[in-house]
Design an enzyme around this catalytic site. Structure first.
Site, PDB file in Angstrom:
ATOM      1  N   ALA A 189      26.859  98.093 -41.970  1.00  0.00           N
ATOM      2  CA  ALA A 189      27.407  96.773 -42.305  1.00  0.00           C
ATOM      3  C   ALA A 189      28.498  96.413 -41.313  1.00  0.00           C
ATOM      4  CB  ALA A 189      27.960  96.771 -43.732  1.00  0.00           C
ATOM      5  N   ILE A 192      27.081  93.617 -35.963  1.00  0.00           N
ATOM      6  CA  ILE A 192      25.689  93.341 -35.582  1.00  0.00           C
ATOM      7  C   ILE A 192      24.783  93.390 -36.812  1.00  0.00           C
ATOM      8  CG2 ILE A 192      23.740  94.224 -34.215  1.00  0.00           C
ATOM      9  CD1 ILE A 192      25.779  94.965 -32.028  1.00  0.00           C
ATOM     10  N   VAL A 245      22.527 107.022 -44.848  1.00  0.00           N
ATOM     11  CA  VAL A 245      21.108 107.256 -44.603  1.00  0.00           C
ATOM     12  C   VAL A 245      20.904 108.661 -44.050  1.00  0.00           C
ATOM     13  CG1 VAL A 245      19.118 106.521 -43.229  1.00  0.00           C
ATOM     14  CG2 VAL A 245      20.638 104.812 -44.267  1.00  0.00           C
ATOM     15  N   VAL A 280      24.022 100.912 -36.119  1.00  0.00           N
ATOM     16  CA  VAL A 280      25.116 101.847 -36.427  1.00  0.00           C
ATOM     17  C   VAL A 280      26.127 101.949 -35.273  1.00  0.00           C
ATOM     18  CG1 VAL A 280      23.741 103.198 -38.051  1.00  0.00           C
ATOM     19  CG2 VAL A 280      23.748 103.822 -35.624  1.00  0.00           C
ATOM     20  N   ALA A 330      32.048  90.856 -25.243  1.00  0.00           N
ATOM     21  CA  ALA A 330      31.775  90.246 -23.952  1.00  0.00           C
ATOM     22  C   ALA A 330      33.043  89.672 -23.311  1.00  0.00           C
ATOM     23  CB  ALA A 330      30.731  89.150 -24.123  1.00  0.00           C
ATOM     24  N   HIS A 454      43.505  64.239 -37.698  1.00  0.00           N
ATOM     25  CA  HIS A 454      43.010  64.176 -39.066  1.00  0.00           C
ATOM     26  C   HIS A 454      41.782  63.287 -39.112  1.00  0.00           C
ATOM     27  CE1 HIS A 454      42.978  63.896 -43.429  1.00  0.00           C
ATOM     28  NE2 HIS A 454      42.770  62.593 -43.276  1.00  0.00           N
TER      29      HIS A 454
HETATM   30  P1  FAD Z   1      26.309  94.850 -20.558  1.00  0.00           P
HETATM   31  O1  FAD Z   1      26.240  93.461 -21.022  1.00  0.00           O
HETATM   32  O2  FAD Z   1      25.659  95.906 -21.379  1.00  0.00           O
HETATM   33  O3  FAD Z   1      25.696  94.836 -19.093  1.00  0.00           O
HETATM   34  C1  FAD Z   1      25.540  95.975 -18.341  1.00  0.00           C
HETATM   35  C2  FAD Z   1      24.486  95.710 -17.298  1.00  0.00           C
HETATM   36  O4  FAD Z   1      24.484  96.782 -16.377  1.00  0.00           O
HETATM   37  C3  FAD Z   1      23.087  95.633 -17.870  1.00  0.00           C
HETATM   38  O5  FAD Z   1      22.463  94.477 -17.400  1.00  0.00           O
HETATM   39  C4  FAD Z   1      22.406  96.887 -17.344  1.00  0.00           C
HETATM   40  O6  FAD Z   1      21.019  96.728 -17.092  1.00  0.00           O
HETATM   41  C5  FAD Z   1      23.155  97.108 -16.053  1.00  0.00           C
HETATM   42  N1  FAD Z   1      23.150  98.489 -15.583  1.00  0.00           N
HETATM   43  C6  FAD Z   1      23.519  99.598 -16.290  1.00  0.00           C
HETATM   44  N2  FAD Z   1      23.439 100.690 -15.520  1.00  0.00           N
HETATM   45  C7  FAD Z   1      23.018 100.269 -14.311  1.00  0.00           C
HETATM   46  C8  FAD Z   1      22.753 100.931 -13.094  1.00  0.00           C
HETATM   47  N3  FAD Z   1      22.908 102.244 -12.962  1.00  0.00           N
HETATM   48  N4  FAD Z   1      22.326 100.191 -12.046  1.00  0.00           N
HETATM   49  C9  FAD Z   1      22.149  98.848 -12.166  1.00  0.00           C
HETATM   50  N5  FAD Z   1      22.392  98.173 -13.279  1.00  0.00           N
HETATM   51  C10 FAD Z   1      22.827  98.867 -14.337  1.00  0.00           C
HETATM   52  N6  FAD Z   1      30.017  90.423 -27.918  1.00  0.00           N
HETATM   53  C11 FAD Z   1      30.771  89.334 -28.117  1.00  0.00           C
HETATM   54  O7  FAD Z   1      31.839  89.220 -27.527  1.00  0.00           O
HETATM   55  N7  FAD Z   1      30.362  88.335 -28.958  1.00  0.00           N
HETATM   56  C12 FAD Z   1      29.196  88.400 -29.641  1.00  0.00           C
HETATM   57  O8  FAD Z   1      28.846  87.488 -30.387  1.00  0.00           O
HETATM   58  C13 FAD Z   1      28.371  89.527 -29.451  1.00  0.00           C
HETATM   59  N8  FAD Z   1      27.193  89.641 -30.083  1.00  0.00           N
HETATM   60  C14 FAD Z   1      26.398  90.711 -29.846  1.00  0.00           C
HETATM   61  C15 FAD Z   1      25.179  90.786 -30.497  1.00  0.00           C
HETATM   62  C16 FAD Z   1      24.335  91.844 -30.278  1.00  0.00           C
HETATM   63  C17 FAD Z   1      23.003  91.905 -30.982  1.00  0.00           C
HETATM   64  C18 FAD Z   1      24.716  92.864 -29.353  1.00  0.00           C
HETATM   65  C19 FAD Z   1      23.803  94.018 -29.063  1.00  0.00           C
HETATM   66  C20 FAD Z   1      25.934  92.813 -28.697  1.00  0.00           C
HETATM   67  C21 FAD Z   1      26.789  91.729 -28.949  1.00  0.00           C
HETATM   68  N9  FAD Z   1      28.038  91.633 -28.323  1.00  0.00           N
HETATM   69  C22 FAD Z   1      28.827  90.546 -28.557  1.00  0.00           C
HETATM   70  C23 FAD Z   1      28.532  92.667 -27.409  1.00  0.00           C
HETATM   71  C24 FAD Z   1      28.334  92.243 -25.952  1.00  0.00           C
HETATM   72  O9  FAD Z   1      26.973  91.982 -25.721  1.00  0.00           O
HETATM   73  C25 FAD Z   1      28.848  93.333 -25.036  1.00  0.00           C
HETATM   74  O10 FAD Z   1      30.186  93.630 -25.354  1.00  0.00           O
HETATM   75  C26 FAD Z   1      28.768  92.900 -23.582  1.00  0.00           C
HETATM   76  O11 FAD Z   1      27.453  92.577 -23.211  1.00  0.00           O
HETATM   77  C27 FAD Z   1      29.300  94.009 -22.671  1.00  0.00           C
HETATM   78  O12 FAD Z   1      29.278  93.563 -21.363  1.00  0.00           O
HETATM   79  P2  FAD Z   1      29.187  94.566 -20.137  1.00  0.00           P
HETATM   80  O13 FAD Z   1      29.125  93.727 -18.925  1.00  0.00           O
HETATM   81  O14 FAD Z   1      30.210  95.598 -20.242  1.00  0.00           O
HETATM   82  O15 FAD Z   1      27.792  95.341 -20.335  1.00  0.00           O
HETATM   83  P1  AMP Z   2      29.634  98.865 -35.890  1.00  0.00           P
HETATM   84  O1  AMP Z   2      30.102 100.103 -35.176  1.00  0.00           O
HETATM   85  O2  AMP Z   2      30.693  97.859 -36.197  1.00  0.00           O
HETATM   86  O3  AMP Z   2      28.433  98.254 -35.240  1.00  0.00           O
HETATM   87  O4  AMP Z   2      29.141  99.359 -37.331  1.00  0.00           O
HETATM   88  C1  AMP Z   2      28.190 100.366 -37.531  1.00  0.00           C
HETATM   89  C2  AMP Z   2      28.270 100.807 -38.981  1.00  0.00           C
HETATM   90  O5  AMP Z   2      27.195 101.709 -39.269  1.00  0.00           O
HETATM   91  C3  AMP Z   2      29.565 101.560 -39.334  1.00  0.00           C
HETATM   92  O6  AMP Z   2      30.236 100.855 -40.336  1.00  0.00           O
HETATM   93  C4  AMP Z   2      29.079 102.934 -39.793  1.00  0.00           C
HETATM   94  O7  AMP Z   2      29.840 103.417 -40.882  1.00  0.00           O
HETATM   95  C5  AMP Z   2      27.637 102.668 -40.238  1.00  0.00           C
HETATM   96  N1  AMP Z   2      26.787 103.871 -40.220  1.00  0.00           N
HETATM   97  C6  AMP Z   2      26.694 104.801 -39.229  1.00  0.00           C
HETATM   98  N2  AMP Z   2      25.795 105.785 -39.558  1.00  0.00           N
HETATM   99  C7  AMP Z   2      25.295 105.456 -40.791  1.00  0.00           C
HETATM  100  C8  AMP Z   2      24.321 106.060 -41.683  1.00  0.00           C
HETATM  101  N3  AMP Z   2      23.669 107.200 -41.384  1.00  0.00           N
HETATM  102  N4  AMP Z   2      24.070 105.439 -42.875  1.00  0.00           N
HETATM  103  C9  AMP Z   2      24.703 104.279 -43.191  1.00  0.00           C
HETATM  104  N5  AMP Z   2      25.626 103.688 -42.404  1.00  0.00           N
HETATM  105  C10 AMP Z   2      25.920 104.241 -41.209  1.00  0.00           C
END
Ligand code: FAD
Ligand code: AMP
Length: 482
Positions: A189, A192, A245, A280, A330, A454
């Site tokens: 919970a 994501i 789980v 998780v 991000a 407002h």
């Molecule tokens: P990444 O975005 O993971 O980018 C890393 C890049 O490096 C990737 O394209 C990868 O292919 C590349 N790479 C890795 N290793 C190599 C290598 N050796 N050579 C070449 N390329 C490589 N954050 C928010 O702030 N707001 C949100 O609403 C939000 N929603 C999210 C929803 C979901 C479902 C998920 C999964 C994440 C969300 N996040 C959100 C988190 C956010 O996506 C990450 O924090 C952010 O993308 C991190 O940016 P970064 O540049 O560090 O890495």
């Molecule tokens: P976040 O790190 O914010 O994406 O949240 C991930 C959540 O998954 C945390 O609140 C964890 O407590 C939960 N979590 C991790 N492992 C398990 C598991 N085996 N069963 C249920 N919840 C889990």
């Protein structure tokens, strides 16, 4: 002879592409290596955020929110809709189009800023050498005066529920369902899990969220977390706290389902789902990224160790974004990307890690910055609180969207704003006003003396700040001090 650059960035997510663009703006010859390929085997820039994270999840949240509006809320406004239906493949296709538009946008920004995009997998083999393995198997060595590692993160997989991206999926698979699962399980919970669980619950799934912890959203202000749990439960999310789980079994046969085993306060339990999302958490992605001989240090959780300005222990090598400590967000990565570029240019930019805003894009949104009451109590800080409910905000009522509240916390003596916690419509955008105010060390009185349009949701920000000093106009003032 290896090709030489002032800066080579590994990874083009928000941390990497922003770092690369800022480096180029500052006059450095810059390359950015990216290994991500789309379904047509073309390199895509933008990383997790643009391809499988922030953007696609928000696209699905927006579509599913509109569906709920049409189904449940239009009638309140007197709008009659005869039959609302959902075309899931069309929703996914629209999401993909948004992703393509934005990833193409990054490519365009690289061209406009003269950043060289390089397709392939980068590996740091010395402080200033990077080996790029192309998708065609060819290898090339690049030389760089400075290297920025921005390789990001990947979902955590847990042994009880191995992801097959079909029945048991991670966040990436959960963005691709072609039909609404009848019964959907979500493990975790966290941010994501709640966002993706909300998408499919709104479209009609019976969603059960299994969370190992007893406390809902432990990082969120308690009052806001309680309100969130109440609202999300009302929306149909069956959130089971204290449910860990421990195992899973896939059914045999054509239409797969999964039986999940978990333990809670009553002992061992089982639940069957058509799809299961494992949400998780995420871990830094550092596999085969750095030759151990380079000597880069990692912390105990596997993040690349950096100082406050994202420098590693090896001179000339920096790391930023999800691959280093701090919240995996991000915007945190983007600001670090700018900071690293400016540090390379010998500027004194510093990210303010005390003011990283957090948002959960459920409806209503949950957003917060700075300290919450629990943290201030633990630190022994004397504070005052102002709370304003959206139910007293004219614009929220006009929009029939008045669940939630805004809470401002200020220092009891100096009046300086220490935190803001919102659950409500457009909480992310409302919060940003407070982030700016806090960046300028504003007091609650400063916000109280500011004129707000407002009718606007942001009047709630004004009133919550006024309430901290007992001066709210549109609600009764209750003295609330620690
Ligand atoms: P990444 O975005 O993971 O980018 C890393 C890049 O490096 C990737 O394209 C990868 O292919 C590349 N790479 C890795 N290793 C190599 C290598 N050796 N050579 C070449 N390329 C490589 N954050 C928010 O702030 N707001 C949100 O609403 C939000 N929603 C999210 C929803 C979901 C479902 C998920 C999964 C994440 C969300 N996040 C959100 C988190 C956010 O996506 C990450 O924090 C952010 O993308 C991190 O940016 P970064 O540049 O560090 O890495
Ligand atoms: P976040 O790190 O914010 O994406 O949240 C991930 C959540 O998954 C945390 O609140 C964890 O407590 C939960 N979590 C991790 N492992 C398990 C598991 N085996 N069963 C249920 N919840 C889990």
């Amino acid at each position: 002879m290896s090709k030489e650059y002032d800066v080579v960035v590994i990874g083009s997510g928000p941390a990497g592409y922003v770092a690369a663009i800022r480096c180029a703006q500052l006059g450095f010859s810059t390359a950015c290596i990216e290994k991500w390929l789309n379904k047509d085997n073309k390199t895509v820039y933008g990383g997790t955020c643009l391809i499988v994270g922030c953007i696609p999840s928000k696209a699905l949240l927006d579509t599913s929110h509109k569906y709920v509006e049409a189904q449940e809320h239009f009638a309140v406004h007197g709008i009659k809709v005869s039959k609302v239906g959902m075309d899931v493949p069309a929703m996914i296709e629209r999401k993909d189009k948004v992703v393509t538009q934005l990833t193409q946008g990054v490519k365009g920004l690289f061209t406009a800023n003269k950043v060289e995009g390089i397709a392939g997998t980068g590996k740091l083999i010395s402080a200033n050498k990077i080996l790029v393995s192309g998708h065609d198997g060819k290898q090339e060595e690049l030389a760089a005066k400075h290297v920025i590692i921005a390789a990001g993160s990947i979902p955590i997989d847990i042994p009880p529920t191995p992801v097959d991206q079909e029945t048991i999926v991670d966040s990436t698979g959960a963005l691709e369902f072609q039909e609404v699962p009848k019964r959907l399980g979500v493990i975790g919970a966290g941010v994501i899990g709640l966002e993706l669980g909300s998408v499919w619950a709104r479209l009609g799934s019976e969603v059960v969220v299994l969370e190992a912890l007893d406390e809902f959203l432990p990082m969120v202000d308690r009052q806001v977390a309680k309100e969130a749990q109440k609202i999300l439960t009302k929306q149909g999310l069956d959130i089971k706290m204290g449910a860990r789980v421990t195992g899973s079994k896939l059914s045999k046969g054509a239409k797969k389902s999964v039986t999940v085993e978990y333990t809670d306060k009553d002992g061992e339990q089982k639940a069957q789902f058509d799809k299961l999302i494992v949400a998780v958490g995420r871990k830094p992605f550092t596999e085969d990224l750095i030759d151990p001989a380079v000597g880069i240090e990692f912390d105990e959780r596997g993040f690349i160790k950096v100082d406050d300005q994202c420098a590693t222990n090896i001179p000339g090598v920096y790391a930023c974004g999800d691959v280093v400590r701090g919240p995996m967000l991000a915007h945190k990565g983007m600001e670090e990307g700018v900071m690293v570029a400016e540090r390379i240019a010998e500027k004194k930019t510093q990210v303010n890690y005390d003011l990283v805003p957090s948002v959960i894009y459920t409806h209503p949104e949950i957003a917060w910055v700075g300290k919450n009451e629990e943290e201030l109590k633990a630190a022994g800080v004397d504070y005052k609180v102002g709370v304003f409910p959206f139910a007293a905000n004219g614009r929220a009522l006009a929009a029939n969207d008045a669940d939630g509240l805004i809470k401002t916390i200020a220092d009891a003596k100096t009046d300086r704003i220490l935190g803001c916690h919102i659950i409500g419509p457009s909480a992310a955008d409302l919060l940003q006003q407070m982030v700016i105010a806090m960046e300028f060390s504003a007091s609650a009185e400063d916000i109280g003396l500011t004129m707000f349009s407002h009718p606007a949701l942001s009047e709630g920000v004004h009133e919550a700040a006024l309430a901290a000093n007992g001066h709210a106009i549109h609600i009764g003032n209750r003295k609330r001090r620690k």
